[in-house]
Design an enzyme around this catalytic site. Structure first.
Site, PDB file in Angstrom:
ATOM      1  N   ASP A  67       0.852  -1.183   0.000  1.00 12.22           N
ATOM      2  CA  ASP A  67       0.000   0.000   0.000  1.00 12.22           C
ATOM      3  C   ASP A  67       0.896   1.243   0.000  1.00 12.22           C
ATOM      4  O   ASP A  67       1.698   1.436   0.918  1.00 12.22           O
ATOM      5  CB  ASP A  67      -0.888  -0.019   1.250  1.00 12.22           C
ATOM      6  CG  ASP A  67      -1.913   1.090   1.304  1.00 12.22           C
ATOM      7  OD1 ASP A  67      -1.693   2.151   0.682  1.00 12.22           O
ATOM      8  OD2 ASP A  67      -2.938   0.909   1.998  1.00 12.22           O
ATOM      9  N   VAL A  68       0.746   2.099  -1.011  1.00  9.80           N
ATOM     10  CA  VAL A  68       1.621   3.268  -1.117  1.00  9.80           C
ATOM     11  C   VAL A  68       1.435   4.247   0.032  1.00  9.80           C
ATOM     12  O   VAL A  68       2.303   5.088   0.276  1.00  9.80           O
ATOM     13  CB  VAL A  68       1.403   4.030  -2.448  1.00  9.80           C
ATOM     14  CG1 VAL A  68       1.836   3.191  -3.635  1.00  9.80           C
ATOM     15  CG2 VAL A  68      -0.027   4.517  -2.591  1.00  9.80           C
ATOM     16  N   TYR A 160     -10.315  14.429  -5.010  1.00 11.87           N
ATOM     17  CA  TYR A 160      -9.420  13.944  -6.068  1.00 11.87           C
ATOM     18  C   TYR A 160      -8.612  15.099  -6.651  1.00 11.87           C
ATOM     19  O   TYR A 160      -7.385  15.028  -6.783  1.00 11.87           O
ATOM     20  CB  TYR A 160     -10.233  13.258  -7.161  1.00 11.87           C
ATOM     21  CG  TYR A 160      -9.401  12.743  -8.311  1.00 11.87           C
ATOM     22  CD1 TYR A 160      -8.550  11.661  -8.145  1.00 11.87           C
ATOM     23  CD2 TYR A 160      -9.469  13.345  -9.561  1.00 11.87           C
ATOM     24  CE1 TYR A 160      -7.772  11.182  -9.196  1.00 11.87           C
ATOM     25  CE2 TYR A 160      -8.703  12.877 -10.623  1.00 11.87           C
ATOM     26  CZ  TYR A 160      -7.858  11.801 -10.433  1.00 11.87           C
ATOM     27  OH  TYR A 160      -7.098  11.342 -11.478  1.00 11.87           O
ATOM     28  N   LYS A 164      -4.479  15.871  -6.361  1.00 15.26           N
ATOM     29  CA  LYS A 164      -3.612  15.987  -7.535  1.00 15.26           C
ATOM     30  C   LYS A 164      -2.969  17.366  -7.640  1.00 15.26           C
ATOM     31  O   LYS A 164      -1.856  17.501  -8.153  1.00 15.26           O
ATOM     32  CB  LYS A 164      -4.406  15.656  -8.800  1.00 15.26           C
ATOM     33  CG  LYS A 164      -4.812  14.185  -8.900  1.00 15.26           C
ATOM     34  CD  LYS A 164      -3.605  13.255  -8.923  1.00 15.26           C
ATOM     35  CE  LYS A 164      -4.008  11.816  -9.201  1.00 15.26           C
ATOM     36  NZ  LYS A 164      -2.837  10.911  -9.311  1.00 15.26           N
ATOM     37  N   VAL A 193      -8.570   9.063 -20.887  1.00 14.87           N
ATOM     38  CA  VAL A 193      -7.786   7.888 -21.275  1.00 14.87           C
ATOM     39  C   VAL A 193      -8.709   6.771 -21.735  1.00 14.87           C
ATOM     40  O   VAL A 193      -9.730   6.471 -21.108  1.00 14.87           O
ATOM     41  CB  VAL A 193      -6.909   7.412 -20.104  1.00 14.87           C
ATOM     42  CG1 VAL A 193      -6.077   6.205 -20.519  1.00 14.87           C
ATOM     43  CG2 VAL A 193      -6.007   8.540 -19.624  1.00 14.87           C
TER      44      VAL A 193
END
Length: 265
Positions: A67-68, A160, A164, A193
């Site tokens: 887990d980062v 979010y 970022k 994407v």
């Protein structure tokens, strides 16, 4: 958590790259692209099943399941990467989560915290691990994955977008800090994407609004100057370029690979 290791590449002189979130999605394509350019690759991902699939398809990869957002997991991932590759020349921070899509007043504090820990603490924890070696060699490249939403500011995506924005602030401040050691730090802003995650978003919006996925996608494309989606390979190519000799004087930059997104809901 389980640590998985693939069969290592034979060339001990090859540069080493760690890709977080490297077992699936954009990260998986980035890892594969670096391997195609002769790098030794170590992926770090929380999804053990995806890691097993990635290693089956790319037996030269090394991998750590972790887990980062957990400093202990990241430190273990770094040890595994060094054991397999001897050094980390490039770090790509791709791991991230979307967080809840809610008005700010309805945002649960625990979900805000979780999104920030994965999307912002994760890159910080990994940067902290790789920097000593890069400084010692006076060379290195760190590539952080941001989002075009930092510019377009879609509604109900506060956590979010803020996370970022933090990634981009981290990119610029650390680039200044590490410049004297010839360590470069840049960020990529992907657009719409063409992958499973974006298709899921389009389908969810279509279901909520009683429209077809094709109609929702067409609306998205109206607000992209080039009227195109971005392929994961486009992001991967930019990550490889930013880590190459051709970008040796590029640092502290946030580069959009998005066909120029003008607006999004």
């Amino acid at each position: 958590m389980t640590v998985s290791k693939g069969e290592r590449a034979a060339d001990p002189a090859a540069r080493g790259v760690v890709v977080t979130g490297g077992a699936s999605g954009i990260g998986r394509v980035i890892a594969r692209r670096f391997a195609e350019h002769g790098y030794r690759v170590h992926i770090f991902d929380i999804d053990e099943v995806a890691v097993d699939v990635a290693l089956a398809e790319n037996p030269a990869f090394g991998a750590t399941v972790g887990d980062v957002s957990l400093a202990g997991d990241v430190a273990r991932g770094m040890r595994d990467a060094i054991d397999g590759m001897e050094r980390v020349d490039v770090l790509v921070n791709d791991a991230g989560i979307a967080g809840p899509r809610l008005p700010v007043e309805e945002m649960p504090a625990d979900e805000w915290d979780r999104t920030m820990k994965v999307n912002l603490y994760g890159p910080f924890l990994w940067i902290r691990q790789v920097v000593p070696g890069m400084k010692a060699r006076r060379e290195g490249s760190i590539v952080n994955i941001s989002t075009g939403s930092v510019r377009t500011l879609p509604v109900n995506r506060s956590v979010y977008t803020v996370s970022k924005w933090g990634v981009e602030g981290l990119t610029k401040t650390v680039a200044r800090e590490l410049g004297p050691w010839n360590v470069r730090v840049n960020a990529i802003q992907p657009g719409m994407v063409n992958n499973e995650r974006m298709r899921g978003i389009v389908e969810r919006i279509a279901d909520q609004e009683g429209r077809t996925a094709a109609e929702v996608e067409a609306e998205f494309l109206q607000f992209i100057s080039m009227r195109c989606k971005v392929e994961p390979e486009d992001i991967a190519d930019m990550a490889v370029f930013l880590s190459s000799e051709g970008a040796r004087r590029v640092t502290g930059q946030v580069i959009a690979v998005d066909g120029h997104i003008e607006w999004e809901q």
